[in-house]
Write a protein that holds these residues in place. Structure first.
Motif, PDB file in Angstrom:
ATOM      1  N   SER B   2       0.854  -1.174   0.000  1.00  0.00           N
ATOM      2  CA  SER B   2       0.000   0.000   0.000  1.00  0.00           C
ATOM      3  C   SER B   2       0.896   1.231   0.000  1.00  0.00           C
ATOM      4  O   SER B   2       2.106   1.129  -0.057  1.00  0.00           O
ATOM      5  CB  SER B   2      -0.879  -0.014   1.233  1.00  0.00           C
ATOM      6  OG  SER B   2      -0.073   0.180   2.365  1.00  0.00           O
ATOM      7  N   ALA B   3       0.239   2.371   0.090  1.00  0.00           N
ATOM      8  CA  ALA B   3       0.898   3.671   0.038  1.00  0.00           C
ATOM      9  C   ALA B   3       2.387   3.605   0.326  1.00  0.00           C
ATOM     10  O   ALA B   3       2.838   3.870   1.425  1.00  0.00           O
ATOM     11  CB  ALA B   3       0.248   4.617   1.037  1.00  0.00           C
ATOM     12  N   SER B   4       3.135   3.218  -0.645  1.00  0.00           N
ATOM     13  CA  SER B   4       4.559   3.172  -0.432  1.00  0.00           C
ATOM     14  C   SER B   4       5.124   4.540  -0.738  1.00  0.00           C
ATOM     15  O   SER B   4       4.865   5.096  -1.795  1.00  0.00           O
ATOM     16  CB  SER B   4       5.194   2.148  -1.365  1.00  0.00           C
ATOM     17  OG  SER B   4       5.252   2.665  -2.665  1.00  0.00           O
TER      18      SER B   4
ATOM     19  N   TYR C  13       0.152   4.271 -10.624  1.00  0.00           N
ATOM     20  CA  TYR C  13       0.921   3.580  -9.594  1.00  0.00           C
ATOM     21  C   TYR C  13       1.595   2.370 -10.203  1.00  0.00           C
ATOM     22  O   TYR C  13       1.054   1.748 -11.112  1.00  0.00           O
ATOM     23  CB  TYR C  13       0.014   3.139  -8.441  1.00  0.00           C
ATOM     24  CG  TYR C  13      -0.444   4.270  -7.563  1.00  0.00           C
ATOM     25  CD1 TYR C  13       0.426   4.863  -6.662  1.00  0.00           C
ATOM     26  CD2 TYR C  13      -1.741   4.746  -7.634  1.00  0.00           C
ATOM     27  CE1 TYR C  13       0.006   5.896  -5.846  1.00  0.00           C
ATOM     28  CE2 TYR C  13      -2.170   5.783  -6.822  1.00  0.00           C
ATOM     29  CZ  TYR C  13      -1.294   6.359  -5.927  1.00  0.00           C
ATOM     30  OH  TYR C  13      -1.702   7.368  -5.134  1.00  0.00           O
ATOM     31  N   MET C  16      -1.029  -1.397  -9.175  1.00  0.00           N
ATOM     32  CA  MET C  16      -2.407  -1.028  -8.914  1.00  0.00           C
ATOM     33  C   MET C  16      -3.185  -2.304  -8.613  1.00  0.00           C
ATOM     34  O   MET C  16      -3.525  -3.048  -9.527  1.00  0.00           O
ATOM     35  CB  MET C  16      -3.020  -0.303 -10.105  1.00  0.00           C
ATOM     36  CG  MET C  16      -2.403   1.050 -10.371  1.00  0.00           C
ATOM     37  SD  MET C  16      -3.213   2.413  -9.537  1.00  0.00           S
ATOM     38  CE  MET C  16      -4.728   2.540 -10.460  1.00  0.00           C
ATOM     39  N   PRO C  17      -3.421  -2.561  -7.364  1.00  0.00           N
ATOM     40  CA  PRO C  17      -4.084  -3.814  -7.024  1.00  0.00           C
ATOM     41  C   PRO C  17      -5.497  -3.865  -7.602  1.00  0.00           C
ATOM     42  O   PRO C  17      -6.216  -2.878  -7.606  1.00  0.00           O
ATOM     43  CB  PRO C  17      -4.123  -3.783  -5.492  1.00  0.00           C
ATOM     44  CG  PRO C  17      -3.986  -2.348  -5.128  1.00  0.00           C
ATOM     45  CD  PRO C  17      -3.207  -1.703  -6.223  1.00  0.00           C
ATOM     46  N   LYS C  19      -6.524  -3.795 -10.435  1.00  0.00           N
ATOM     47  CA  LYS C  19      -6.790  -3.161 -11.717  1.00  0.00           C
ATOM     48  C   LYS C  19      -5.825  -3.686 -12.776  1.00  0.00           C
ATOM     49  O   LYS C  19      -5.630  -3.084 -13.811  1.00  0.00           O
ATOM     50  CB  LYS C  19      -6.636  -1.647 -11.595  1.00  0.00           C
ATOM     51  CG  LYS C  19      -7.820  -0.998 -10.910  1.00  0.00           C
ATOM     52  CD  LYS C  19      -7.832   0.486 -11.203  1.00  0.00           C
ATOM     53  CE  LYS C  19      -9.113   1.127 -10.703  1.00  0.00           C
ATOM     54  NZ  LYS C  19      -9.150   2.551 -10.996  1.00  0.00           N
ATOM     55  N   ALA C  27      -4.635   6.129 -11.818  1.00  0.00           N
ATOM     56  CA  ALA C  27      -5.402   6.579 -10.660  1.00  0.00           C
ATOM     57  C   ALA C  27      -5.986   7.958 -10.934  1.00  0.00           C
ATOM     58  O   ALA C  27      -7.078   8.285 -10.488  1.00  0.00           O
ATOM     59  CB  ALA C  27      -4.525   6.602  -9.421  1.00  0.00           C
ATOM     60  N   PRO C  46     -16.762   9.566  -5.598  1.00  0.00           N
ATOM     61  CA  PRO C  46     -16.853   8.343  -4.804  1.00  0.00           C
ATOM     62  C   PRO C  46     -15.472   7.865  -4.392  1.00  0.00           C
ATOM     63  O   PRO C  46     -14.462   8.245  -4.992  1.00  0.00           O
ATOM     64  CB  PRO C  46     -17.529   7.342  -5.742  1.00  0.00           C
ATOM     65  CG  PRO C  46     -17.395   7.903  -7.105  1.00  0.00           C
ATOM     66  CD  PRO C  46     -17.221   9.372  -6.985  1.00  0.00           C
ATOM     67  N   SER C  47     -15.420   7.064  -3.376  1.00  0.00           N
ATOM     68  CA  SER C  47     -14.174   6.551  -2.849  1.00  0.00           C
ATOM     69  C   SER C  47     -13.370   5.841  -3.947  1.00  0.00           C
ATOM     70  O   SER C  47     -13.924   5.083  -4.715  1.00  0.00           O
ATOM     71  CB  SER C  47     -14.501   5.586  -1.708  1.00  0.00           C
ATOM     72  OG  SER C  47     -13.324   5.125  -1.143  1.00  0.00           O
ATOM     73  N   CYS C  49     -11.745   7.388  -6.435  1.00  0.00           N
ATOM     74  CA  CYS C  49     -11.794   8.060  -7.726  1.00  0.00           C
ATOM     75  C   CYS C  49     -10.540   8.884  -7.986  1.00  0.00           C
ATOM     76  O   CYS C  49     -10.392   9.474  -9.041  1.00  0.00           O
ATOM     77  CB  CYS C  49     -13.027   8.944  -7.833  1.00  0.00           C
ATOM     78  SG  CYS C  49     -12.938  10.397  -6.780  1.00  0.00           S
ATOM     79  N   GLY C  50      -9.611   8.926  -7.017  1.00  0.00           N
ATOM     80  CA  GLY C  50      -8.355   9.626  -7.264  1.00  0.00           C
ATOM     81  C   GLY C  50      -8.227  10.978  -6.589  1.00  0.00           C
ATOM     82  O   GLY C  50      -7.309  11.735  -6.901  1.00  0.00           O
ATOM     83  N   SER C  52      -7.510  11.681  -3.326  1.00  0.00           N
ATOM     84  CA  SER C  52      -6.317  11.750  -2.478  1.00  0.00           C
ATOM     85  C   SER C  52      -5.059  11.780  -3.322  1.00  0.00           C
ATOM     86  O   SER C  52      -4.110  12.502  -3.014  1.00  0.00           O
ATOM     87  CB  SER C  52      -6.261  10.547  -1.543  1.00  0.00           C
ATOM     88  OG  SER C  52      -7.344  10.563  -0.664  1.00  0.00           O
ATOM     89  N   THR C  53      -5.055  10.999  -4.376  1.00  0.00           N
ATOM     90  CA  THR C  53      -3.891  10.959  -5.252  1.00  0.00           C
ATOM     91  C   THR C  53      -3.597  12.350  -5.810  1.00  0.00           C
ATOM     92  O   THR C  53      -2.451  12.797  -5.795  1.00  0.00           O
ATOM     93  CB  THR C  53      -4.127   9.956  -6.387  1.00  0.00           C
ATOM     94  OG1 THR C  53      -4.420   8.679  -5.812  1.00  0.00           O
ATOM     95  CG2 THR C  53      -2.920   9.842  -7.273  1.00  0.00           C
TER      96      THR C  53
END
Ligand SMILES: Nc1ncnc2c1ncn2[C@@H]1O[C@H](COP(=O)(O)OP(=O)(O)O)[C@@H](O)[C@H]1O
Ligand SMILES: [Mg+2]
Lengths: 284, 300, 383
Positions: B2-4, C13, C16-17, C19, C27, C46-47, C49-50, C52-53
């Protein structure tokens, strides 16, 4: 099944039938501890009382044996100093090596991190005898036999895998958000390390150090094979009682008490941490 | 993963390699290189008494090793020691853990007393047992046997391996106790409550809830103890010196003897490789476990 | 004082788990936005969707894998987070557990070697604004959730940064505190005038706080607009459904003669809807979107749309009552008066004003008949 309902309540309070179990638990605790208690007792006896076919429990205690064990000629201080230097030395070197490595693996993991970590842990399972001969030969040609430096490094190698693992798992417990918050707050790598990560992991680092200390202090294989006198530790000192001198039981006991007391007491305080370190995180 | 924060700092990557290099190098130099050298020596004809007569020996050392009855004795002793100590410590440790999992007056103190032997230096353990407990004339055990009208036993000469097993078990039962107890205490109370509501009796509760919960913990205890028991040395060194005869000579002691008393580097290296192989049979399971733990932990 | 520009920004990323294999597994993709100085921009969606990224790229915690990010005209792609002069409030608060509240807030200033007196004065000022002066000596452990939240805000505040980033800062608070803090953050922003990015998945929060709102979905911007425009002129069915509670109802409608309709409903076509329907060629069907608050219990009236169905759910909320009616295959939600004389199983007829409906293309889900000016200024991506 005849267990009464009373002692099946959550939390397992000792109920009516529990008194016997409580007694049993105490008896076993005392029995397990008895050999240690007995050594302490014997150390407080005179040689005559110590060495008798009928054990005495009531006697007037004397510190005579401790005095002679600690006397100038006994060499106790020499060995104790070596134990202190090698145990603390290997703990410090171990921490100095383990902290950066664990830091990198915990906070900057790469594809190889898991492999490296597992590899490090796996070196713990090379038995000491598996490397004894080359280490002995190389040490001999480098003049490292019977040196504190040589012994300290062996202790470090012995403990490093566990130390890396422990520090790593303590670092992993620090939320990544906090590290990121620090970098946004303007902290560089060193500042993050010294002002955020280390203070947060301090209890964990302390227990890692404690465990390493205990393991190094009690180590006997390398001490017995790699040292004679100059760097010999308390393990070698007590082992020297294994033949002839063993007849002086009070002195032997006093020496044993002086050897194990610091670590047994440390162990009492580090019980929980031992679990975490020795089980590689299986039990917390 | 995760968030690495691998890419956390756009400017420069963290100096991961430089930070890990010291540890890796250290373990390479002190463990891996010597291990390779052991392997190399095991194919050499090399005796420290005749250092000039070195040379490639092929499988000679292994041939010597496998035809040496003492080696087979040592191997058998090692396996016996490991098996018996495991049995004793795990069964006793589990029983004690269940006993100490109840709340009772002074539990903390009683538990601390019970686990203390684990912190005793093995050499000292050997001496305490050899003299003060097992001495056929002056030992405490003999006194107890005489008091109840039995003939004292010559522990170290009549039952040498059993004596060693007793010492090692005294040291390691506390370890099993400590870890299994921690395991027990991590069992969620609601699971027990649920199974009790389902009408399970104590045995069923233990069999179907407690034991499965302890599964992983037991696994770790067994693996770690095996690895330590395989390398037992100090207790034997301080008491029987491998005797009488070869009765308590285990693999580490055998290697120690052939290296430091027969100066036979080739033979002792071959035996050391044997010890490594044996340890690895056990270690593989534990390492698989550690690796599995890692992956579980990576969902941070 | 800062203008933040994101140009064609994308993030992919390494791992990307879930995906894997998907072609456009970015992302964030093709993100374009330029803030005004001192603007309060909300990212909502929605959660996953990018949001935070995007935020983390602005902060410098993640690399953007394409495009560029500029702060006040300067390309920051090689600038470390600590040199960007940005403050961030984390969802988890990320307070330093080993430091007192005071030191949590002073940490950034101390790192910059700010004079002690000034640090003290600024921390105290921030603490006064947030009403946490009495907590300065406590450790985070000894604070309630709401208090921690304030400290996290305070830590950002003392920095007097160019940009504030807040990633779902209120989502760990209980509902009542959340409403209070919402107002407080808005008030703070008005007072300080610092450019702010605020992430939330809660459209109510977005609507009440944002001067401009960026609606995202699967890494792509759907619409950037004021709260009013988002509500009145959603550019596609996703935005229309996401903004407003309860969500807009969508009915699949056929076009015949002078009206739109389907099983259980009909809607007359005025000139606006006629034009909309004809946009880009004639269509025989479309999505008809009606907000629950635009449905009324009216007996009979001409020139209005009508729908009819069996009541399946009645939820009295106090001031209003939510009713769900089965129209054809669709459950339609209506927000009606508090006192309703109906029961589950009754057949209910509802009316709506054709001027208040939204039309969407049946295939592309794009809104039909948006005024060109608003469409041009705010529309960006396709679904
Ligand atoms: N470190 C990461 N590694 C791989 N994928 C990630 C990582 N962080 C986020 N993602 C993926 O990127 C997408 C967007 O995530 P995020 O920006 O956290 O969404 P939001 O904040 O809108 O909920 C999600 O599909 C998520 O799974
Ligand atoms: Mg998020």
């Amino acid at each position: 099944m005849t267990a009464s309902n009373a002692d099946r309540t959550p939390g397992r309070k000792a109920g009516s039938g529990g008194t016997a179990l409580t007694l049993l638990a105490w008896l076993i605790g005392i029995a397990m501890f008895f050999p240690i208690f007995w050594v302490v007792l014997t150390a407080l006896k005179t040689e005559q009382t110590a060495f008798s076919m009928t054990p005495t429990f009531i006697f007037s205690p004397t510190l005579e044996s401790f005095r002679s064990a600690l006397a100038q000629g006994s060499g106790y201080w020499h060995y104790a100093l070596n134990s202190v230097i090698t145990a603390f030395g290997s703990t410090l070197v171990g921490l100095a090596l383990a902290i950066p490595a664990a830091y990198a693996m915990a906070f900057f993991p790469s594809r190889r991190t898991d492999f490296t970590l597992v590899w490090m842990v796996s070196t713990k399972f090379i038995p000491a005898v598996g490397v004894l001969i080359p280490v002995f030969l190389v040490y001999r040609s480098l003049g490292l036999i019977d040196t504190r430096l040589g012994l300290t490094m062996l202790f470090t190698a012995m403990n490093l895998p566990i130390m890396v693992w422990m520090v790593y798992s303590y670092f992993r417990d620090i939320p990544i958000d906090i590290i990121e918050a620090a970098s946004i707050d303007g902290a560089g790598t060193a500042q993050t390390m010294f002002r955020v990560i280390l203070p947060l992991a301090l209890p964990g680092l302390a227990s890692t150090g404690l465990l390493a200390l205990i393991l190094a202090w009690n180590e006997s294989f390398w001490s017995l094979t790699m040292t004679d006198y100059h760097a010999a530790t308390l393990a070698v000192y007590t082992a020297s009682f294994k033949s002839g001198e063993g007849l002086f039981w009070a002195r032997l006991s006093a020496a044993s008490v002086l050897t194990i007391a610091p670590i047994v007491v440390l162990g009492w305080f580090a019980q929980r941490q031992m679990v975490r370190g020795l089980t590689f995180g299986a039990v917390k | 993963m995760s968030a690495s924060p691998t890419d956390a700092s756009p400017g420069k990557r963290a100096p991961t390699k430089r930070l890990m290099a010291p540890s890796v190098l250290f373990l390479l130099v002190w463990m891996i290189v010597p291990l390779a050298m052991t392997l190399y020596y095991s194919f050499q004809d090399y005796n420290l008494m005749m250092p000039d007569m070195r040379g490639f020996a092929g499988g000679l050392s292994y041939e010597l090793l496998f035809t040496d009855p003492v080696f087979w004795d040592a191997l058998l002793n090692t396996l016996l020691l490991v098996a018996t100590c495991l049995l004793v410590t795990v069964v006793a440790g589990l029983a004690l853990a269940l006993l100490f999992n109840r709340t009772f007056v002074g539990r903390g103190i009683a538990r601390t007393l019970a686990i203390s032997p684990f912190f005793v230096m093995p050499v000292v353990t050997g001496l305490i047992w050899k003299y003060m407990l097992l001495d056929p004339v002056y030992g405490l055990f003999s006194w107890v046997m005489r008091s109840i009208g039995l003939e004292p036993v010559q522990w170290l000469s009549s039952y040498p391996l059993l004596s060693v097993v007793m010492m090692i078990s005294w040291e390691w039962t506390p370890f099993a106790l400590l870890i299994l107890l921690t395991g027990l205490q991590s069992l969620p109370e609601d699971q027990l409550e649920a199974v009790r509501l389902d009408g399970a009796n104590r045995w069923q509760e233990f069999r179907h809830i407690v034991l499965p919960h302890l599964g992983q913990v037991l696994y770790v205890v067994i693996m770690l103890e095996s690895i330590f028991f395989l390398t037992s040395f100090a207790e034997i060194y301080a008491t029987t010196s491998g005797g009488p005869g070869t009765a308590t000579t285990n693999l580490p002691y055998y290697i120690y003897l052939s290296a430091f008393f027969q100066y036979d580097i080739g033979l002792s290296s071959a035996a050391a490789i044997g010890a490594v192989v044996l340890a690895n049979i056990f270690a593989i399971f534990l390492i698989r476990f550690v690796a599995g733990n890692l992956n579980a932990g990576s969902q941070r | 004082m800062a203008i933040v520009e994101l140009k064609n920004v994308a993030k992919r990323y390494d791992s990307m788990p879930g995906k894997k294999g998907a072609e456009h597994a970015n992302a964030v993709e093709d993100f374009n936005l330029t803030t005004k100085d001192g603007e309060f921009v909300v990212l909502v969606g929605p959660s996953g969707c990018g949001k935070s990224t995007t935020m983390r790229m602005i902060a410098g915690l993640e690399h953007n894998t394409a495009g560029e990010i500029r702060i006040n005209g300067q390309d920051v792609s090689s600038v470390e987070p600590r040199d960007r002069d940005i403050a961030m409030v984390f969802q988890s608060y990320a307070l330093y557990p080993h430091m007192s509240v005071y030191h949590n807030m002073a940490f950034a200033l101390e790192l910059k070697k700010t004079p002690k007196e000034e640090v003290k004065q600024r921390v105290q000022e921030a603490a006064r604004i947030l009403d946490i002066e009495h907590l300065l000596d406590r450790k985070p452990r000894a604070l309630s959730g709401g208090q921690r939240q304030r400290v996290a805000l305070g830590r950002a505040l003392v920095r007097q940064p160019q940009v504030f980033l807040m990633d779902e800062p209120l989502s760990n608070l209980d509902a009542r505190l959340r409403v209070g803090m919402r107002a407080e953050i808005t008030r703070l922003h008005r007072r300080l005038g610092v450019t702010t990015f605020y992430v939330t998945h809660d459209q109510t929060e977005a609507m009440t706080m944002g001067q401009r709102i960026v609606v995202m979905r699967d890494g792509r911007i759907q619409q950037v607009d004021t709260p009013y425009n988002l509500y009145e002129r959603p550019v596609n069915r996703f935005v229309a459904g996401f903004i407003g509670t309860p969500s807009m109802n969508f009915l699949q409608a056929d076009h015949h003669g002078d009206g739109l309709g389907g099983q259980g409903f009909s809607c007359p076509l005025g000139p606006r809807l006629q034009a909309a329907l004809g946009e880009g060629g004639q269509r025989s069907s479309c999505w008809l979107g009606i907000r629950p608050e635009h449905l009324h219990q009216v007996e009979e009236s001409s020139g209005r749309g009508r729908l009819e169905g069996v009541i399946e759910v009645i939820e009295p909320l106090g001031p209003v009552t939510m009713v769900q009616v089965r129209v054809g295959d669709t459950l339609v939600t209506a927000q009606l008066a508090a006192h309703l004389d109906v029961e589950i199983g009754d057949t209910l007829g509802l009316a709506f004003d054709p001027d208040q409906v939204h039309l969407f293309d049946i295939e592309s889900d794009q809104a039909l008949g948006l005024e060109p000016d608003s469409a041009a200024s705010s529309t960006q991506a396709t679904a």
